[in-house]
Motif scaffolding. Structure first.
Motif, PDB file in Angstrom:
ATOM      1  N   GLY A   1      35.049 -47.535   0.012  1.00 17.28           N
ATOM      2  CA  GLY A   1      35.234 -47.943   1.402  1.00 17.28           C
ATOM      3  C   GLY A   1      35.334 -49.447   1.563  1.00 17.28           C
ATOM      4  N   MET A   2      34.710 -50.200   0.636  1.00 16.41           N
ATOM      5  CA  MET A   2      34.735 -51.661   0.720  1.00 16.41           C
ATOM      6  C   MET A   2      35.948 -52.248  -0.002  1.00 16.41           C
ATOM      7  SD  MET A   2      30.718 -52.640   0.196  1.00 16.41           S
ATOM      8  CE  MET A   2      30.962 -54.315   0.775  1.00 16.41           C
ATOM      9  N   ALA A   3      36.533 -51.490  -0.947  1.00 17.11           N
ATOM     10  CA  ALA A   3      37.681 -51.995  -1.710  1.00 17.11           C
ATOM     11  C   ALA A   3      38.832 -52.321  -0.770  1.00 17.11           C
ATOM     12  CB  ALA A   3      38.131 -50.959  -2.737  1.00 17.11           C
ATOM     13  N   GLY A   4      39.399 -53.478  -0.913  1.00 21.01           N
ATOM     14  CA  GLY A   4      40.502 -53.895  -0.063  1.00 21.01           C
ATOM     15  C   GLY A   4      40.055 -54.601   1.197  1.00 21.01           C
TER      16      GLY A   4
ATOM     17  N   PRO B   1      28.418 -54.564  16.731  1.00 19.95           N
ATOM     18  CA  PRO B   1      28.222 -55.860  16.055  1.00 19.95           C
ATOM     19  C   PRO B   1      28.635 -55.832  14.581  1.00 19.95           C
ATOM     20  CG  PRO B   1      26.283 -55.264  17.350  1.00 19.95           C
ATOM     21  CD  PRO B   1      27.163 -54.057  17.301  1.00 19.95           C
ATOM     22  N   LEU B   2      28.632 -54.661  13.965  1.00 19.87           N
ATOM     23  CA  LEU B   2      28.980 -54.563  12.551  1.00 19.87           C
ATOM     24  C   LEU B   2      30.483 -54.574  12.324  1.00 19.87           C
ATOM     25  CD1 LEU B   2      26.487 -51.747  11.382  1.00 19.87           C
ATOM     26  CD2 LEU B   2      26.076 -54.198  11.659  1.00 19.87           C
ATOM     27  N   ALA B   3      31.255 -54.224  13.360  1.00 23.48           N
ATOM     28  CA  ALA B   3      32.707 -54.078  13.203  1.00 23.48           C
ATOM     29  C   ALA B   3      33.396 -55.399  12.899  1.00 23.48           C
ATOM     30  CB  ALA B   3      33.311 -53.456  14.460  1.00 23.48           C
ATOM     31  N   SER B   4      32.845 -56.481  13.410  1.00 28.70           N
ATOM     32  CA  SER B   4      33.483 -57.787  13.227  1.00 28.70           C
ATOM     33  C   SER B   4      32.864 -58.591  12.092  1.00 28.70           C
ATOM     34  CB  SER B   4      33.384 -58.599  14.528  1.00 28.70           C
ATOM     35  OG  SER B   4      32.023 -58.755  14.919  1.00 28.70           O
ATOM     36  N   ALA B   5      31.900 -58.009  11.390  1.00 28.50           N
ATOM     37  CA  ALA B   5      31.213 -58.743  10.322  1.00 28.50           C
ATOM     38  C   ALA B   5      32.097 -58.833   9.079  1.00 28.50           C
ATOM     39  CB  ALA B   5      29.896 -58.054   9.979  1.00 28.50           C
ATOM     40  N   ASN B   6      31.899 -59.897   8.311  1.00 31.25           N
ATOM     41  CA  ASN B   6      32.633 -60.093   7.064  1.00 31.25           C
ATOM     42  C   ASN B   6      31.749 -59.692   5.882  1.00 31.25           C
ATOM     43  OD1 ASN B   6      34.961 -61.228   8.311  1.00 31.25           O
ATOM     44  ND2 ASN B   6      33.870 -63.175   8.521  1.00 31.25           N
ATOM     45  N   TYR B   7      32.384 -59.205   4.812  1.00 27.53           N
ATOM     46  CA  TYR B   7      31.635 -58.798   3.629  1.00 27.53           C
ATOM     47  C   TYR B   7      31.527 -59.941   2.637  1.00 27.53           C
ATOM     48  CZ  TYR B   7      32.303 -54.012   5.233  1.00 27.53           C
ATOM     49  OH  TYR B   7      32.289 -52.856   5.968  1.00 27.53           O
ATOM     50  N   GLY B   8      30.430 -59.937   1.912  1.00 28.47           N
ATOM     51  CA  GLY B   8      30.223 -60.909   0.851  1.00 28.47           C
ATOM     52  C   GLY B   8      29.771 -60.209  -0.413  1.00 28.47           C
ATOM     53  N   MET B   9      29.535 -61.004  -1.449  1.00 26.17           N
ATOM     54  CA  MET B   9      29.143 -60.453  -2.741  1.00 26.17           C
ATOM     55  C   MET B   9      27.871 -59.615  -2.646  1.00 26.17           C
ATOM     56  SD  MET B   9      28.146 -62.465  -6.253  1.00 26.17           S
ATOM     57  CE  MET B   9      26.424 -62.697  -5.784  1.00 26.17           C
ATOM     58  N   TRP B  10      26.895 -60.090  -1.883  1.00 24.11           N
ATOM     59  CA  TRP B  10      25.607 -59.385  -1.830  1.00 24.11           C
ATOM     60  C   TRP B  10      25.676 -58.106  -1.007  1.00 24.11           C
ATOM     61  CZ3 TRP B  10      22.373 -60.089  -5.446  1.00 24.11           C
ATOM     62  CH2 TRP B  10      22.289 -61.331  -6.084  1.00 24.11           C
ATOM     63  N   ASP B  11      26.669 -58.015  -0.131  1.00 26.38           N
ATOM     64  CA  ASP B  11      26.876 -56.735   0.564  1.00 26.38           C
ATOM     65  C   ASP B  11      27.253 -55.653  -0.442  1.00 26.38           C
ATOM     66  OD1 ASP B  11      26.440 -57.694   3.211  1.00 26.38           O
ATOM     67  OD2 ASP B  11      28.414 -58.621   3.169  1.00 26.38           O
ATOM     68  N   ALA B  12      28.131 -56.028  -1.387  1.00 31.30           N
ATOM     69  CA  ALA B  12      28.523 -55.079  -2.434  1.00 31.30           C
ATOM     70  C   ALA B  12      27.377 -54.827  -3.402  1.00 31.30           C
ATOM     71  CB  ALA B  12      29.746 -55.607  -3.182  1.00 31.30           C
TER      72      ALA B  12
ATOM     73  N   ALA C   1      38.690 -59.230  -4.352  1.00 31.94           N
ATOM     74  CA  ALA C   1      38.356 -58.441  -5.540  1.00 31.94           C
ATOM     75  C   ALA C   1      37.281 -59.117  -6.385  1.00 31.94           C
ATOM     76  CB  ALA C   1      39.616 -58.220  -6.378  1.00 31.94           C
ATOM     77  N   VAL C   2      37.324 -60.438  -6.464  1.00 32.85           N
ATOM     78  CA  VAL C   2      36.338 -61.168  -7.276  1.00 32.85           C
ATOM     79  C   VAL C   2      34.943 -60.993  -6.700  1.00 32.85           C
ATOM     80  CG1 VAL C   2      35.608 -63.447  -8.069  1.00 32.85           C
ATOM     81  CG2 VAL C   2      38.031 -62.846  -8.065  1.00 32.85           C
ATOM     82  N   GLN C   3      34.825 -61.054  -5.371  1.00 34.67           N
ATOM     83  CA  GLN C   3      33.514 -60.881  -4.740  1.00 34.67           C
ATOM     84  C   GLN C   3      32.995 -59.463  -4.921  1.00 34.67           C
ATOM     85  OE1 GLN C   3      32.991 -62.189  -0.729  1.00 34.67           O
ATOM     86  NE2 GLN C   3      33.941 -64.189  -1.058  1.00 34.67           N
ATOM     87  N   LEU C   4      33.890 -58.481  -4.806  1.00 32.20           N
ATOM     88  CA  LEU C   4      33.471 -57.098  -5.002  1.00 32.20           C
ATOM     89  C   LEU C   4      32.978 -56.884  -6.427  1.00 32.20           C
ATOM     90  CD1 LEU C   4      33.262 -54.179  -3.928  1.00 32.20           C
ATOM     91  CD2 LEU C   4      35.603 -53.823  -4.712  1.00 32.20           C
ATOM     92  N   ALA C   5      33.759 -57.389  -7.402  1.00 26.15           N
ATOM     93  CA  ALA C   5      33.367 -57.237  -8.804  1.00 26.15           C
ATOM     94  C   ALA C   5      32.046 -57.947  -9.083  1.00 26.15           C
ATOM     95  CB  ALA C   5      34.470 -57.781  -9.709  1.00 26.15           C
ATOM     96  N   SER C   6      31.889 -59.149  -8.534  1.00 24.36           N
ATOM     97  CA  SER C   6      30.641 -59.900  -8.735  1.00 24.36           C
ATOM     98  C   SER C   6      29.455 -59.169  -8.107  1.00 24.36           C
ATOM     99  CB  SER C   6      30.765 -61.299  -8.121  1.00 24.36           C
ATOM    100  OG  SER C   6      31.826 -62.014  -8.698  1.00 24.36           O
ATOM    101  N   GLY C   7      29.689 -58.583  -6.931  1.00 24.63           N
ATOM    102  CA  GLY C   7      28.627 -57.853  -6.253  1.00 24.63           C
ATOM    103  C   GLY C   7      28.182 -56.630  -7.042  1.00 24.63           C
ATOM    104  N   ILE C   8      29.166 -55.866  -7.555  1.00 27.83           N
ATOM    105  CA  ILE C   8      28.835 -54.683  -8.357  1.00 27.83           C
ATOM    106  C   ILE C   8      28.063 -55.097  -9.608  1.00 27.83           C
ATOM    107  CG2 ILE C   8      29.796 -52.785  -9.715  1.00 27.83           C
ATOM    108  CD1 ILE C   8      32.156 -52.751  -7.742  1.00 27.83           C
ATOM    109  N   ALA C   9      28.534 -56.160 -10.267  1.00 33.43           N
ATOM    110  CA  ALA C   9      27.852 -56.643 -11.472  1.00 33.43           C
ATOM    111  C   ALA C   9      26.426 -57.081 -11.166  1.00 33.43           C
ATOM    112  CB  ALA C   9      28.647 -57.803 -12.082  1.00 33.43           C
ATOM    113  N   ALA C  10      26.255 -57.797 -10.065  1.00 33.70           N
ATOM    114  CA  ALA C  10      24.910 -58.256  -9.686  1.00 33.70           C
ATOM    115  C   ALA C  10      24.005 -57.075  -9.355  1.00 33.70           C
ATOM    116  CB  ALA C  10      25.006 -59.204  -8.488  1.00 33.70           C
ATOM    117  N   GLY C  11      24.546 -56.081  -8.639  1.00 36.59           N
ATOM    118  CA  GLY C  11      23.753 -54.920  -8.268  1.00 36.59           C
ATOM    119  C   GLY C  11      23.273 -54.140  -9.474  1.00 36.59           C
ATOM    120  N   PHE C  12      24.181 -53.880 -10.415  1.00 34.58           N
ATOM    121  CA  PHE C  12      23.784 -53.163 -11.622  1.00 34.58           C
ATOM    122  C   PHE C  12      22.890 -54.015 -12.516  1.00 34.58           C
ATOM    123  CE2 PHE C  12      27.103 -50.206 -10.417  1.00 34.58           C
ATOM    124  CZ  PHE C  12      26.589 -48.999 -10.857  1.00 34.58           C
TER     125      PHE C  12
END
Length: 480
Positions: free
Chosen positions: A364-367, A216-227, A371-382
């Protein structure tokens, strides 16, 4: 403010490093269908195992190779070179009539084909970012070998699955911490079961469980909060260690101790980022997998031993009279240089252990997401970590002396117990310690309790030492 600036600077560096990886993302060329070749090799291996000739099936495989060699080479030069080497070895062994060696060579050839089919090879070099779907295909291949009772091949495939796990663990942990922990545990248990002929059959349900939970995880899409969840989840335990050390340094009014602690923390952040760059630009994530397990393993064990000492020291100083004597009997620098160095080392190891996981997961999540969602997620996490750290330091200073030391010592003891279990588990993943399993032992993922005597005995020893320290200090307090 120093805490916020340090974490903020780390976040900025990580954001830049993560975004720099996007230009390197290359779409892998479509792989050749290897199903006919795998079918021929399976028949050839089965024939040899039953004392029959494998000539017909192997000839059929070689015809497939001649027809598809050029296409495979265009798809992946690395796979083509490895297959050519494996074919030469298998042909020579078959020509010499060495049945046992022929089975081994054909099995190695089959494994290379399965790796190619799984997407482990991409472009002209081995792919660093294997998809979760291809990893599930690898699990399916291992399941097939187990179903056919080909335990030698299955054991080899599980070893490969352990190495390839790092390529996909970021996908898994970003969506489900419980599935991630359970899957990692199952990989060690499968390895242990396949090493014991009496327990071979127990490996099949575990690989089936992994396939079922990961699909079930293989077809899931990533979002900002995943990062965002990755730095929060991985950084929280390191934050607890650093927070306790900094609060203690503040209560002791030792500025040099704070400098040492921040120095150890900053150095660990730089090392993690350097490793991230190394993996992104020079190595594949899969190639770094075993080294990462070694780092996690040894850092976990060393951090556990250091936390045991720090926990004892914190618990001992919970006595106000002893604390006052400690402060007044020293100069303004109440904490000795040796102790400050140990604090810096502990901060370094704690951040290195959790930071390495964070960087590799984010790579592993890069690409695989914008990129904007990944950057936003990292910023939110920190950002969340900064808030937690700020509150931790403020509350720690406001707490009365005795409750602070008591709470801190129990938190440190808990982390000591957990780091010991997870550290030894990582050493088992790296192959340094045997992957033995006992059905009589419990398994509690949240506490890093695994059904292996190698991790259980040290954890029990830690627990007994905790109890001894608590009883000893209570007796000492009562005598005063």
């Amino acid at each position: 403010m120093k805490f916020s600036r340090c974490i903020g600077a780390s976040m900025l560096i990580i954001l830049i490093a993560m975004l720099s990886m996007y230009p390197l993302t290359v779409q892998a060329k479509k792989a050749v269908d290897v199903s006919p070749a795998l079918n021929d090799l399976n028949h050839a291996i089965t024939a040899l195992q039953h004392g029959k000739s494998a000539e017909t099936d192997y000839s059929s495989f070689k015809k497939w190779w001649q027809n598809n060699k050029t296409t495979v080479s265009k798809s992946s030069l690395d796979a083509s070179i490895q297959l050519s080497q494996d074919i030469s070895s298998a042909s020579l062994d078959l020509l010499n009539g060495n049945r046992a060696q022929s089975i081994k060579s054909l099995s190695a050839l089959r494994q290379t084909l399965q790796d190619y089919q799984s997407g482990l090879y991409g472009g002209t070099t081995k792919s660093g970012h294997q998809s979760l779907s291809s990893y599930i295909t690898e699990l399916g291949n291992a399941k097939q070998s187990m179903s056919q009772k080909d335990w030698v091949t299955a054991a080899s495939q599980v070893k490969q699955l352990q190495q390839d796990w790092l390529s996909v663990e970021g996908d898994v942990v970003s969506q489900s911490q419980s599935i991630y922990t359970e899957s990692e545990k199952n990989l060690v248990m499968m390895d242990a079961y396949l090493a014991d002929p009496k327990m071979h059959a127990k490996a099949l349900p575990l690989v089936e469980e992994m396939i079922t939970s990961l699909k079930p995880l293989a077809s899931a899409n990533y979002g900002m909060w995943d990062a965002a969840l990755i730095p929060i989840r991985e950084g929280l335990e390191a934050l607890l260690v650093i927070g306790a050390l900094l609060t203690f340094a503040r209560k002791a009014n030792s500025k040099p101790a704070k400098v040492w602690i921040w120095s150890g923390t900053s150095l660990a952040v730089l090392v993690c980022l350097a490793v991230g760059v190394l993996v992104s630009f020079l190595l594949s994530v899969a190639a770094f997998g075993n080294n990462n397990s070694l780092i996690n393993g040894w850092s976990g064990v060393i951090a556990s031993l250091m936390l045991l000492y720090v926990g004892y020291w914190l618990h001992r100083n919970a006595d106000i009279k002893r604390w006052n004597a400690f402060i007044t009997s020293k100069t303004s620098q109440a904490i000795s240089k040796q102790k400050m160095i140990s604090f810096a080392a502990l901060a370094f190891i704690a951040v290195l252990r959790e930071g390495m996981e964070t960087v590799i997961f984010l790579i592993g999540m890069a690409g695989r997401m914008p990129a904007v969602q990944l950057a936003s997620g990292i910023a939110a996490g920190f950002g969340v970590l900064i808030v937690i750290g700020f509150l931790m330091l403020k509350l720690g200073v406001l707490l009365p002396l005795r409750p602070f030391f008591m709470i801190s010592s129990f938190v440190v003891f808990y982390l000591c117990f957990k780091f010991m279990g997870s550290g030894i588990h990582s050493l088992q993943m790296a192959g340094i310690l045997p992957s033995t399993v006992s059905d009589t032992l419990p398994s509690i993922n949240s506490l890093s309790i695994f059904p292996s005597w190698y991790s259980t005995i040290p954890q029990v020893a830690c627990l007994l030492l905790f109890i001894f320290i608590i009883l000893k200090e209570r007796r000492a307090a009562a005598s005063h």
